[in-house]
Write an enzyme that holds these catalytic residues in place. Structure first.
Site, PDB file in Angstrom:
ATOM      1  N   CYS A   1      17.192  -1.261  11.645  1.00 34.82           N
ATOM      2  CA  CYS A   1      16.954  -1.678  13.034  1.00 34.82           C
ATOM      3  C   CYS A   1      15.721  -2.569  13.171  1.00 34.82           C
ATOM      4  O   CYS A   1      15.702  -3.516  13.947  1.00 34.82           O
ATOM      5  CB  CYS A   1      16.740  -0.459  13.934  1.00 34.82           C
ATOM      6  SG  CYS A   1      18.198   0.582  14.123  1.00 34.82           S
TER       7      CYS A   1
ATOM      8  N   CYS B   1     -16.558  18.224  22.705  1.00 36.47           N
ATOM      9  CA  CYS B   1     -16.556  17.112  21.748  1.00 36.47           C
ATOM     10  C   CYS B   1     -17.754  16.200  22.004  1.00 36.47           C
ATOM     11  O   CYS B   1     -18.404  15.699  21.086  1.00 36.47           O
ATOM     12  CB  CYS B   1     -15.284  16.276  21.880  1.00 36.47           C
ATOM     13  SG  CYS B   1     -13.742  17.205  21.918  1.00 36.47           S
TER      14      CYS B   1
ATOM     15  N   HIS C   1     -20.576  14.052  19.554  1.00 38.81           N
ATOM     16  CA  HIS C   1     -20.113  12.696  19.257  1.00 38.81           C
ATOM     17  C   HIS C   1     -20.479  11.659  20.304  1.00 38.81           C
ATOM     18  O   HIS C   1     -20.290  10.471  20.084  1.00 38.81           O
ATOM     19  CB  HIS C   1     -18.608  12.723  19.011  1.00 38.81           C
ATOM     20  CG  HIS C   1     -18.248  13.589  17.838  1.00 38.81           C
ATOM     21  ND1 HIS C   1     -18.693  13.323  16.565  1.00 38.81           N
ATOM     22  CD2 HIS C   1     -17.529  14.739  17.744  1.00 38.81           C
ATOM     23  CE1 HIS C   1     -18.247  14.262  15.739  1.00 38.81           C
ATOM     24  NE2 HIS C   1     -17.548  15.132  16.427  1.00 38.81           N
TER      25      HIS C   1
ATOM     26  N   ARG D   1      -7.599  16.913  11.670  1.00 40.40           N
ATOM     27  CA  ARG D   1      -9.060  16.797  11.779  1.00 40.40           C
ATOM     28  C   ARG D   1      -9.562  17.473  13.046  1.00 40.40           C
ATOM     29  O   ARG D   1     -10.609  18.127  13.051  1.00 40.40           O
ATOM     30  CB  ARG D   1      -9.467  15.316  11.776  1.00 40.40           C
ATOM     31  CG  ARG D   1     -10.962  15.101  11.752  1.00 40.40           C
ATOM     32  CD  ARG D   1     -11.555  15.557  10.432  1.00 40.40           C
ATOM     33  NE  ARG D   1     -13.026  15.599  10.453  1.00 40.40           N
ATOM     34  CZ  ARG D   1     -13.729  16.629  10.880  1.00 40.40           C
ATOM     35  NH1 ARG D   1     -13.108  17.708  11.348  1.00 40.40           N
ATOM     36  NH2 ARG D   1     -15.051  16.604  10.843  1.00 40.40           N
TER      37      ARG D   1
ATOM     38  N   CYS E   1     -12.237  20.497  13.450  1.00 38.37           N
ATOM     39  CA  CYS E   1     -13.399  20.416  14.332  1.00 38.37           C
ATOM     40  C   CYS E   1     -13.456  21.660  15.223  1.00 38.37           C
ATOM     41  O   CYS E   1     -14.500  22.268  15.406  1.00 38.37           O
ATOM     42  CB  CYS E   1     -13.291  19.164  15.210  1.00 38.37           C
ATOM     43  SG  CYS E   1     -14.709  18.074  15.122  1.00 38.37           S
TER      44      CYS E   1
END
Lengths: 273, 150
Positions: free
Chosen positions: A91, A189, A193, A230, A234
């Site tokens: 395709c 987070c 970061h 990952r 974390c």
């Protein structure tokens, strides 16, 4: 972002001048042209936080172990499978032409699925709907290989995702996840970061957590792995209950992370420690 | 020399003054009434903290060196995320230290520092559910150790 690259570099130099505790960071000079491809404004790819040996592995396609998965994906591209006995190639034609830029735009809202899907999920939709083949298991070797092969066709192209329109609620959910504290360590987070990158937790140099190199070959894993793997790692490190790989929670977060990385370019397959 | 009770009262008075309506900069989130309740800073156990055990705890179970520089030379590579604790016993009273270990978000809602004696956190891993990072007695031991850093 709160601080500039130059300020972070300056702080390190100041600490050195004061004779304070200096941890040997990998050399990084934002003005060095060899880093230009890995910086966009204040955004810094994980490449710029990596040790020179690790960067060297990524730089050379022959030493980059992630290319084993690129090659496996390339073979699968033309291999017929499922009740329709079709291959991706039947395709989509030549991946080198027709998949260029595709990986840089995922996750994206899919009209037929009526939700945001990432590249892994999109590949599996193709298998089920068009090939009559079973889904590949998340983190399985064929799914990692195909995802890596497809995303690699966008290497060097800027990450560009749609976060408005039908994607907006998914993007907002991803943003909430990013800023929400979780786990026994009670961290979001963003703490490591966004607020603290460039600082150290013991020997660990905190990076910006940019996701533009996934799937990534990780020396710690001794293999290539997905972004979701990952993310689960974390979460475990901060003693939070991880979500399943391929879950809506991590897919939404992946969309937010892609938006956050916009301007940086696709590095798949990146090499990290 | 101040009695321990006077110290607690002073610390509380200071905290209330900081949180009071005279504070200049508007806070992101206004502290609720009772936020600086003095009982939050009272010792968690009747048994006096043991500074020797506390020193061991800040290295191992508490993982304080992940983020803080401390006068523990046999351990390499102290983190630099948080402030140095080299002379923290001169800066802060035991009651203030305890408050910051139990739940530092009371002082700074945006801090990356874990709350070492707090339950009801979001999505704690199943194997840690219902636990705190340190026990009450361990908090007292750590407070006792930090108070010696002068």
């Amino acid at each position: 972002m709160k601080k500039s690259i130059l300020a972070a570099a300056g702080a390190t130099a100041l600490a050195a001048a004061l004779g304070g505790p200096v941890l040997a960071d990998p050399p990084f000079d934002p003005k060095d042209p060899k880093f230009a491809a890995y910086i966009s404004g204040d955004k810094r790819s994980g490449y710029t936080f990596a040790e020179p040996e690790t960067r060297g592995m990524q730089d050379d396609d022959f030493t980059n172990p992630g290319f084993l998965w690129v090659e496996k994906g390339q073979k699968l591209w033309s291999k017929a499978d499922g009740s329709a006995n079709k291959a991706c190639q039947d395709c989509h034609g030549k991946a080198e032409d027709n998949m260029k830029g595709v990986g840089a735009s995922y996750p994206r809202y899919d009209v037929r699925a009526q939700k945001v899907v990432n590249l892994e999920q999109r590949i599996n939709m193709c298998r089920v709907d068009h090939m009559g083949a079973p889904e590949w298991k998340y983190e399985s070797d064929p799914l990692l290989s195909m995802t890596t092969f497809v995303r690699h066709q966008s290497k060097g192209m800027p990450v560009t995702v749609q976060v408005d329109g039908p994607a907006a609620p998914y993007f907002e959910a991803g943003r909430r996840f990013y800023y929400e504290r979780r786990g026994l360590n009670d961290l979001a987070c963003k703490h490591c970061h966004e607020d603290l990158w460039g600082m150290h937790m013991r020997t660990e140099l905190l990076s910006q957590g940019q996701a533009n190199g996934f799937p990534t070959y990780r020396l710690k894993w001794q293999k290539l792995g997905s972004l979701h793997r990952r993310l689960a790692g974390c979460n475990e490190e901060i003693r939070a209950e991880p979500y399943p790989l391929g879950s809506p929670e991590y897919t939404n977060l992946e969309l937010f992370l892609a938006w956050r990385a916009q301007g940086l370019t696709v590095e798949t397959p990146a090499v990290r420690k | 020399m101040l009695t321990p009770i006077t110290r607690v009262a002073l610390a509380a008075a200071l905290a209330v003054a900081v949180a009071g309506p005279t504070a200049a900069a508007p806070r992101k989130k206004a502290p609720e009434r009772g936020y600086y309740d003095v009982t939050r800073m009272a010792p968690l156990t009747d048994q006096k903290g043991d500074p020797v055990k506390g020193r061991d705890l800040v290295v191992k179970k508490g993982l304080c060196l992940s983020c803080h520089q401390m006068p523990i030379p046999e351990e390499a590579d102290h983190g630099d995320v948080g402030p140095t604790l080299d002379e923290v016993g001169s800066r802060l009273q035991p009651a203030e230290l305890r408050l910051r270990i139990v739940d530092p978000k009371i002082i700074n809602p945006d801090t990356p520092m874990p709350s070492f004696y707090k339950k009801e956190l979001h999505r704690v891993a199943k194997k840690y559910e219902g636990q705190t990072i340190l026990t009450a007695q361990e908090v007292e031991d750590v407070v006792a150790y930090l108070a010696t850093l002068k």
